[in-house]
Design an enzyme around this catalytic site. Structure first.
Site, PDB file in Angstrom:
ATOM      1  N   TYR B 110      50.242  36.538  28.692  1.00 59.99           N
ATOM      2  CA  TYR B 110      50.449  36.374  30.134  1.00 59.99           C
ATOM      3  C   TYR B 110      50.550  34.899  30.520  1.00 59.99           C
ATOM      4  O   TYR B 110      50.273  34.552  31.653  1.00 59.99           O
ATOM      5  CB  TYR B 110      49.336  37.076  30.918  1.00 59.99           C
ATOM      6  CG  TYR B 110      49.356  38.596  30.844  1.00 59.99           C
ATOM      7  CD1 TYR B 110      50.384  39.327  31.436  1.00 59.99           C
ATOM      8  CD2 TYR B 110      48.340  39.301  30.188  1.00 59.99           C
ATOM      9  CE1 TYR B 110      50.402  40.716  31.383  1.00 59.99           C
ATOM     10  CE2 TYR B 110      48.354  40.696  30.138  1.00 59.99           C
ATOM     11  CZ  TYR B 110      49.385  41.394  30.729  1.00 59.99           C
ATOM     12  OH  TYR B 110      49.405  42.769  30.677  1.00 59.99           O
ATOM     13  N   TYR B 511      51.544  44.628  37.512  1.00 59.14           N
ATOM     14  CA  TYR B 511      50.273  44.140  38.073  1.00 59.14           C
ATOM     15  C   TYR B 511      50.007  42.710  37.631  1.00 59.14           C
ATOM     16  O   TYR B 511      49.113  42.063  38.181  1.00 59.14           O
ATOM     17  CB  TYR B 511      49.118  45.069  37.655  1.00 59.14           C
ATOM     18  CG  TYR B 511      48.353  44.650  36.419  1.00 59.14           C
ATOM     19  CD1 TYR B 511      48.903  44.806  35.155  1.00 59.14           C
ATOM     20  CD2 TYR B 511      47.089  44.081  36.511  1.00 59.14           C
ATOM     21  CE1 TYR B 511      48.211  44.412  34.018  1.00 59.14           C
ATOM     22  CE2 TYR B 511      46.385  43.684  35.378  1.00 59.14           C
ATOM     23  CZ  TYR B 511      46.954  43.842  34.140  1.00 59.14           C
ATOM     24  OH  TYR B 511      46.271  43.446  33.020  1.00 59.14           O
ATOM     25  N   ARG B 512      50.811  42.179  36.701  1.00 59.93           N
ATOM     26  CA  ARG B 512      50.492  40.898  36.077  1.00 59.93           C
ATOM     27  C   ARG B 512      51.648  40.622  35.126  1.00 59.93           C
ATOM     28  O   ARG B 512      52.247  41.559  34.596  1.00 59.93           O
ATOM     29  CB  ARG B 512      49.203  41.068  35.288  1.00 59.93           C
ATOM     30  CG  ARG B 512      48.597  39.877  34.616  1.00 59.93           C
ATOM     31  CD  ARG B 512      47.343  40.355  33.886  1.00 59.93           C
ATOM     32  NE  ARG B 512      46.608  39.292  33.256  1.00 59.93           N
ATOM     33  CZ  ARG B 512      45.615  39.479  32.376  1.00 59.93           C
ATOM     34  NH1 ARG B 512      45.256  40.710  32.051  1.00 59.93           N
ATOM     35  NH2 ARG B 512      44.976  38.470  31.838  1.00 59.93           N
TER      36      ARG B 512
END
Lengths: 571, 571
Positions: B110, B511-512
């Site tokens: 991420y 969501y991310r």
């Protein structure tokens, strides 16, 4: 730690604020133009511009009643849709009309329907009362702000859905309004915290822009009520206890109807047993073993067992005990310990509530006993494990139905209010500080706040016990009477301010209050020269450049009113 | 519903954005001055201004590696205190230096430690690694951003405190960083959601002001880690997945060490049994009967049972089953139903985890069986009820320790990564959309996203199952490989974008994500002409007038860079 770097031009070193400004409200001609424009949006019947109309929005529990400072509205407008709210906000920006939205206006004890800034126009959202969805498979609801707890309860009952709502004391309030003021309830921990139980919002911003948060920002998403935070900053908290937008839709997580409910009673004999009692409560809660909440009470001095709104009504008055309580030399609670043993009355009782299948309740109760049995002299008693839903005949006999997720107004039937200072009492406001979740803190709060309350003859019991509705938190609530006597109300305001100051001195801050004390309390949240309030003000000025929305709510004033206060202060 | 009123001058109708701007980063002379000023704050040894130093902050899992667009830093500065962060931010404002704070920089998959805006200076917070408090009575901790899961775990073990932390897959990351990126874990629901489990923050705002949220704003309060929302707007969510401040302290609620842990296995025989399976899961979770989480897997096609990071490793390959899976005409999952019966292999398995006293676990398991027994052919199996803490010998034998609250790096030992497109795979990025929590949605996501993944030969199993770590939510995670081959990485980026678009078409939003896709994904959260992003931009410009902090993070760009993008778009 007190390093502060303030942007030039920022309200850096303002420190403590004066009380609410007396504003130049819009002149009559401008107001008339605005009301006329509002009429075109909502229809003439839903604009309330007479003095009599405006009076309906007075806060019946105002401590400023009939004084010059009373927070009264110029009128009201009642839209039926988010689109109409958008139009109203645009008109207000055009004419610089201060607005004050309320959901159902039933926030009694914490402000009612009255605006913070006198002269504001109330945006009355009670006509926006559609239950937009109740989803049984995923246990949630989506409602407009005008939907009351009674209305959604009826909606669910009529359809035979196996879902429970979590209700506050009186059930006539709005789910949206209560959650935004961060109200609390009586079932499982997650649902008792009404703001925490929400999932997703639609908001009309002070500029008239319509926004959806969380997954609601994604067109076609079916997860608006399933995943709170969405993508990017999670902004929902900004719209609670604030004036950054008008919430027009809100999702709430609901609890599947439990198979059963039961209350287990844990009683301990001595005053200082409260310390291990609270420590064990905390571990049972954080371990998610007791999830239905704890209600503390103090049988030795005659507070009823049962928690909730009725817990402060004295039920017994043993003369030997009362002699110790009323000892003119001073009340020393420990002196009651041997009398409790003698009379077989525990000092403290902690009710633990359980929701779920019978076998789960029985296991949770067994684990509860295992945990508390470390306290010498502890006594356990499990109430009836009742199958849900309760039969109607049973519901009709109950003093309070909130533990069963059933909205009620029975909290108002606890008997006539006493007089105070020679004046009739018409209601209450609540002083509600957060104190540490330890027995020591409760003892200290009784010493500090209880002493002040008794000194002024407030209707408090000799020992007060905290509210544990919020997880990991104690609220130490003191109810203060409201009268229609200006002089008495002024005395009560002075007592309230004395309580605020004494609490702040100990680091105990209020979680919520009535508008008369918004500023005083925000003043106490002063870390690093009020950095948090200055941050709120920076956001306020950016999202509401004309400062039209709910000026002063929770101590947040728009720029032009802050400047006016500064001038008054300098003058 | 698409009514929008935009303030004059606001970025109203920008719609879809271009990708990240290539900025005029500060010139060498200005950077040198800033680095020199940083040295005076943190000491020369903690300013990293060489090219080699900057290279250490590259994201090893970047899909832009060695391309012109790669997001690389100009250097870094490593403070040891909030006061030093304040000074760094003030200097950055003076010289207009873009900053990019990271906690431990381990957000692999991420984004790692690399800035979103190339040329930014990384503010490396790993030296701020003090565990400021661990409170056993009230089960919480307060940490600085550099504290890793390993460090707090050691801290707790050394002191013999009976508290558990909740850890993500790899344990080398930061509690603060993981929570702010809204990461997830493996124990009880409340603790698995790492942002939700926080209570109270200290933040350095982009202007250099130091702020505390919640009860932390009240001097002397001992409840900063006990009551989340404090008084007035609750702003904590604004600092997650955002660029509105640098969090320098954060409180976390911890779980008391449970008496025991167990996993119960619920297996069902048919593909479409997933629909009632998920419905029952949902009611058990919302009723707080199963709180330790659910791990879904798909034994029929050989995914291992055990959930967590290893669940995608195939464990068995029955030829008859593989013939159906690999049928050149197409894979019809229902055709496996009779083969599962024949071979005695369930189609779906749902592991339910339980933490608590033995008698509670046994009751929860009994209630779980009562609920799932409505599904024909269901099979139940309760694993060993293990007493906590696990003996060290047992811990050493485990493939994964995350379910026991023990940080680990064993997730990286699942075996060599396969090649992709002829290039060696060095890591993964994750495509992580939120899909509705229903069996139907999982089936649809398999059809839509699984088909795309298989079409491109991504290393996915024939049937993918969702992650249920967040309450009431399913994440349908697809791992995409990262290589060091520019052409292959470009293909993978195209696949990622294909997945984003196909998901958004269905209302499934991420969501991310990793920074390469921040803007594309924020583009899909487009309700009412991107009202939510425009709100974020309004806030950004107000709290960060020079736009120095983490420009572009989660698709939020400061005003000067938005204008530059507009000019590029118009040109």
């Amino acid at each position: 730690m007190m390093v502060a770097a303030v942007r030039p031009g920022e309200a850096g070193a303002m420190g403590t604020r004066l009380s609410a400004p007396r504003l130049p409200v819009p002149d009559k001609a401008t107001l008339d133009k605005a009301f006329s424009a509002f009429s075109k949006v909502v229809g003439k019947d839903w604009v309330f511009d007479s003095k009599d109309d405006a009076a309906l929005y007075r806060d019946p529990y105002s401590l400023l009643w009939d004084e010059a400072e009373e927070k009264t509205a110029s009128g009201a407008v009642a839209p039926t849709s988010a689109e109409q709210v958008v139009d109203i906000v645009r008109i207000a920006n055009e004419y610089k009309i201060p607005l004050y939205p309320v959901s159902t206006g039933k926030n009694l004890g914490y402000g009612g329907a009255a605006p913070v800034l006198p002269g504001s126009v109330v945006v009355d959202l009670k006509r926006m009362n559609k239950v937009l969805e109740v989803n049984e498979r995923n246990s949630y609801a989506v409602v407009e702000p005008g939907v009351s707890y009674f209305e959604i309860y009826e909606h669910i009952q009529e359809r035979g859905l196996k879902l429970w709502i979590d209700v506050p004391g009186p059930g006539w309030g709005s789910l949206v309004g209560n959650a935004l003021d961060r109200g609390l309830g009586y079932t499982l921990a997650q649902y008792r915290n009404h703001f925490d139980a929400h999932c997703g919002m639609e908001v009309v911003l002070p500029t008239g822009d319509l926004m959806r948060t969380g997954m609601g920002a994604m067109p076609k998403a079916e997860t608006w009520q399933q995943f709170k935070t969405g993508y990017g900053p999670w902004v929902d908290g900004m719209f609670s206890q604030s004036n950054f937008g008008i919430v027009t839709k809100m999702g709430f997580w609901l609890m599947p109807q439990p198979e059963a409910f039961a209350t287990g009673r844990v009683s301990v004999p001595k005053y200082h047993d409260l310390i291990p009692l609270v420590d064990i409560m905390n571990r049972l809660e954080a371990g998610h073993i007791v999830q239905g909440g704890f209600n503390l009470s103090c049988p030795i001095i005659g507070t009823s067992i049962g928690g909730g709104p009725t817990a402060m009504v004295p039920t017994q008055q043993d003369p030997e005990i009362m002699a110790v309580v009323n000892d003119p030399i001073g009340f020393v609670p420990e002196r009651l310990d041997p009398l409790g043993v003698k009379h077989g009355i525990p000092f403290w009782t902690c009710e633990c509530n359980y929701y779920g299948p019978r076998k789960l309740i029985e296991a949770q109760w067994a684990c509860t006993k295992d945990a508390f049995k470390a306290i010498p002299g502890v006594h356990f008693e499990l109430g009836e494990v009742e199958t849900m839903p309760l039969p109607k005949e049973k519901v009709d006999t109950l003093q309070d139905t909130v533990f069963y997720g059933i909205p009620t107004l029975r909290t108002f039937s606890v008997g006539p209010l006493k007089d105070y200072g020679g004046a009739s009492v018409v209601g209450h406001v609540f002083f509600s500080p957060v104190v540490p979740r330890t027995g020591e803190a409760v003892i200290a709060a009784n010493e500090v706040l209880g002493t002040i309350a008794r000194k002024h003859g407030l209707p408090v019991t000799p020992i007060q016990f905290p509210n544990a509705a919020f997880e990991r938190t104690f609220l130490f609530v003191v109810a203060l009477p409201v009268t229609r006597d200006v002089k008495v109300n002024q005395q009560i305001r002075a007592i309230f301010k004395e309580l605020i100051a004494a609490a702040a001195e100990r680091g105990w801050g209020e979680y919520r209050t009535t508008p008369a004390f918004y500023d005083e309390i925000m003043d106490t949240y002063s870390f690093n020269d009020h950095a948090l309030r200055r941050f709120h003000e920076t956001v306020k000025d950016a999202v509401d450049p004309n400062g039209i929305l709910s000026a002063g709510r929770y101590g947040i004033w728009p720029q032009h009113l802050r400047e006016q206060q500064q001038r008054r202060k300098s003058a």
